[in-house]
Design a protein around this motif. Structure first.
Motif, mmCIF file in Angstrom:
data_model
loop_
_atom_site.group_PDB
_atom_site.id
_atom_site.type_symbol
_atom_site.label_atom_id
_atom_site.label_comp_id
_atom_site.label_asym_id
_atom_site.label_seq_id
_atom_site.Cartn_x
_atom_site.Cartn_y
_atom_site.Cartn_z
ATOM 1 N N ASN A 1 0.868 -1.183 0.000
ATOM 2 C CA ASN A 1 0.000 0.000 0.000
ATOM 3 C C ASN A 1 0.900 1.227 0.000
ATOM 4 O OD1 ASN A 1 -1.700 2.191 0.673
ATOM 5 N ND2 ASN A 1 -3.094 0.855 1.792
ATOM 6 N N ARG A 2 1.090 1.795 -1.173
ATOM 7 C CA ARG A 2 1.993 2.941 -1.336
ATOM 8 C C ARG A 2 1.575 4.118 -0.464
ATOM 9 N NH1 ARG A 2 1.122 6.546 -5.297
ATOM 10 N NH2 ARG A 2 2.567 8.243 -5.150
ATOM 11 N N GLU A 3 0.281 4.346 -0.361
ATOM 12 C CA GLU A 3 -0.234 5.456 0.444
ATOM 13 C C GLU A 3 0.120 5.272 1.915
ATOM 14 O OE1 GLU A 3 -4.450 7.758 1.272
ATOM 15 O OE2 GLU A 3 -4.491 5.689 0.549
ATOM 16 N N ALA A 4 -0.074 4.069 2.444
ATOM 17 C CA ALA A 4 0.256 3.801 3.846
ATOM 18 C C ALA A 4 1.752 3.960 4.087
ATOM 19 C CB ALA A 4 -0.190 2.395 4.232
ATOM 20 N N THR A 5 2.551 3.468 3.157
ATOM 21 C CA THR A 5 4.006 3.585 3.284
ATOM 22 C C THR A 5 4.428 5.049 3.322
ATOM 23 O OG1 THR A 5 4.308 1.479 2.152
ATOM 24 C CG2 THR A 5 6.201 2.957 2.218
ATOM 25 N N GLU A 6 3.846 5.855 2.451
ATOM 26 C CA GLU A 6 4.186 7.276 2.397
ATOM 27 C C GLU A 6 3.747 7.994 3.673
ATOM 28 O OE1 GLU A 6 4.160 10.750 -0.998
ATOM 29 O OE2 GLU A 6 2.813 9.046 -1.221
ATOM 30 N N ILE A 7 2.578 7.670 4.173
ATOM 31 C CA ILE A 7 2.076 8.309 5.395
ATOM 32 C C ILE A 7 2.937 7.934 6.590
ATOM 33 C CG2 ILE A 7 0.156 8.278 7.038
ATOM 34 C CD1 ILE A 7 -1.719 8.338 4.573
ATOM 35 N N VAL A 8 3.310 6.665 6.703
ATOM 36 C CA VAL A 8 4.172 6.237 7.811
ATOM 37 C C VAL A 8 5.528 6.946 7.726
ATOM 38 C CG1 VAL A 8 5.449 4.265 8.765
ATOM 39 C CG2 VAL A 8 3.016 4.043 8.243
ATOM 40 N N HIS A 9 6.060 7.073 6.510
ATOM 41 C CA HIS A 9 7.334 7.773 6.317
ATOM 42 C C HIS A 9 7.232 9.226 6.785
ATOM 43 C CE1 HIS A 9 10.965 9.280 4.380
ATOM 44 N NE2 HIS A 9 10.229 10.206 3.813
ATOM 45 N N TRP A 10 6.201 9.934 6.336
ATOM 46 C CA TRP A 10 6.053 11.348 6.705
ATOM 47 C C TRP A 10 5.719 11.512 8.183
ATOM 48 C CZ3 TRP A 10 7.531 15.719 4.545
ATOM 49 C CH2 TRP A 10 7.913 15.674 3.207
ATOM 50 N N HIS A 11 5.005 10.561 8.770
ATOM 51 C CA HIS A 11 4.734 10.620 10.213
ATOM 52 C C HIS A 11 6.049 10.503 10.984
ATOM 53 C CE1 HIS A 11 3.510 9.259 14.232
ATOM 54 N NE2 HIS A 11 2.406 9.955 14.007
ATOM 55 N N GLY A 12 6.948 9.648 10.513
ATOM 56 C CA GLY A 12 8.263 9.536 11.148
ATOM 57 C C GLY A 12 9.042 10.830 11.057
ATOM 58 N N MET A 13 8.965 11.479 9.893
ATOM 59 C CA MET A 13 9.640 12.769 9.737
ATOM 60 C C MET A 13 9.008 13.823 10.647
ATOM 61 S SD MET A 13 10.350 12.734 5.638
ATOM 62 C CE MET A 13 11.094 14.344 5.628
ATOM 63 N N LEU A 14 7.699 13.768 10.785
ATOM 64 C CA LEU A 14 6.993 14.690 11.679
ATOM 65 C C LEU A 14 7.430 14.459 13.123
ATOM 66 C CD1 LEU A 14 4.782 16.760 12.370
ATOM 67 C CD2 LEU A 14 3.128 14.865 12.288
ATOM 68 N N ALA A 15 7.516 13.205 13.537
ATOM 69 C CA ALA A 15 7.947 12.896 14.908
ATOM 70 C C ALA A 15 9.379 13.388 15.146
ATOM 71 C CB ALA A 15 7.846 11.396 15.161
ATOM 72 N N GLU A 16 10.232 13.238 14.144
ATOM 73 C CA GLU A 16 11.612 13.741 14.255
ATOM 74 C C GLU A 16 11.612 15.262 14.416
ATOM 75 O OE1 GLU A 16 15.624 14.082 11.494
ATOM 76 O OE2 GLU A 16 14.020 12.744 10.881
ATOM 77 N N SER A 17 10.807 15.950 13.626
ATOM 78 C CA SER A 17 10.707 17.407 13.735
ATOM 79 C C SER A 17 10.197 17.824 15.105
ATOM 80 C CB SER A 17 9.772 17.964 12.658
ATOM 81 O OG SER A 17 10.320 17.802 11.399
ATOM 82 N N GLN A 18 9.243 17.061 15.619
ATOM 83 C CA GLN A 18 8.697 17.370 16.942
ATOM 84 C C GLN A 18 9.779 17.220 18.009
ATOM 85 O OE1 GLN A 18 5.637 18.621 17.738
ATOM 86 N NE2 GLN A 18 6.573 18.872 19.735
ATOM 87 N N HIS A 19 10.590 16.192 17.887
ATOM 88 C CA HIS A 19 11.677 15.984 18.848
ATOM 89 C C HIS A 19 12.683 17.137 18.782
ATOM 90 C CE1 HIS A 19 14.677 13.943 21.266
ATOM 91 N NE2 HIS A 19 15.558 14.120 20.298
ATOM 92 N N ILE A 20 13.039 17.558 17.587
ATOM 93 C CA ILE A 20 13.972 18.679 17.412
ATOM 94 C C ILE A 20 13.379 19.950 18.005
ATOM 95 C CG2 ILE A 20 15.038 20.180 15.667
ATOM 96 C CD1 ILE A 20 15.386 17.591 13.962
ATOM 97 N N LEU A 21 12.093 20.169 17.783
ATOM 98 C CA LEU A 21 11.422 21.343 18.340
ATOM 99 C C LEU A 21 11.466 21.323 19.862
ATOM 100 C CD1 LEU A 21 9.644 23.862 18.323
ATOM 101 C CD2 LEU A 21 7.666 22.358 17.977
ATOM 102 N N GLU A 22 11.169 20.188 20.454
ATOM 103 C CA GLU A 22 11.171 20.097 21.916
ATOM 104 C C GLU A 22 12.561 20.375 22.479
ATOM 105 O OE1 GLU A 22 9.549 16.216 22.611
ATOM 106 O OE2 GLU A 22 7.515 16.867 22.110
ATOM 107 N N ARG A 23 13.593 19.847 21.827
ATOM 108 C CA ARG A 23 14.964 20.090 22.272
ATOM 109 C C ARG A 23 15.314 21.583 22.157
ATOM 110 N NH1 ARG A 23 18.107 16.409 19.261
ATOM 111 N NH2 ARG A 23 18.660 18.071 17.831
ATOM 112 N N ALA A 24 14.921 22.216 21.046
ATOM 113 C CA ALA A 24 15.191 23.649 20.858
ATOM 114 C C ALA A 24 14.459 24.479 21.900
ATOM 115 C CB ALA A 24 14.786 24.083 19.447
#
Length: 155
Positions: free
Chosen positions: A38-61
């Motif tokens: 499911n290409r759509e699910a794969t893409e969403i999981v990928h972008w959710h991971g990037m979002l979680a990474e951004s959230q972690h960077i934001l919290e650290r900043a």
């Protein structure tokens, strides 16, 4: 009460779980086991991971900015301002990634319907095997020698 970070990640994760009718952990396992299923699910999981990474960077900043502000007298120095700018950049990155995930989740989003969406879908499926137009000149055949070809060039 939840803070903004929990709200952003929680709301988006909840939307993903609703869309796929399973927990996010189950969706991640399914995507890991069969990423092409499911290409759509794969893409969403990928972008959710990037979002979680951004959230972690934001919290650290934010933590670094708070520590800097607690150690400052009444006036802010350049280092504190730099940390504030980092927080702003981290918020922008996080919000941009959140927008991508929300766009991926919305089947009626702009750009997902109509002729442009159909063309994009054809391109992403690899429907075209070669270039759209011929990229090299066609091979030319040499003309048959005429009656005076053996005598040389006339001037």
């Amino acid at each position: 009460m939840l803070d903004d970070a929990d709200d952003v990640m929680g709301v988006i994760t909840g939307q993903i779980e609703t869309r796929f009718d399973m927990s996010f952990a189950e969706l991640q396992e399914a995507v890991t086991a069969a990423p092409q299923a499911n290409r759509e699910a794969t893409e969403i999981v990928h972008w959710h991971g990037m979002l979680a990474e951004s959230q972690h960077i934001l919290e650290r900043a934010e933590d670094q900015l708070v520590a800097e502000l607690e150690s400052q007298p009444d006036e802010l120095d350049d280092q504190a301002m730099e940390r504030a700018h980092r927080v702003n950049a981290a918020v922008t990155a996080r919000d941009g990634r959140a927008m991508v995930v929300r766009w991926l989740l919305d089947p009626a989003a702009v750009g997902k319907q109509g002729l442009a969406a159909e063309r994009l879908a054809r391109l992403s499926r690899g429907a075209r095997q070669g270039p759209a137009v011929q990229t090299s000149a066609p091979a030319r055949t040499a003309p048959a020698p005429g009656p005076g070809a053996a005598r040389g060039v006339r001037r």
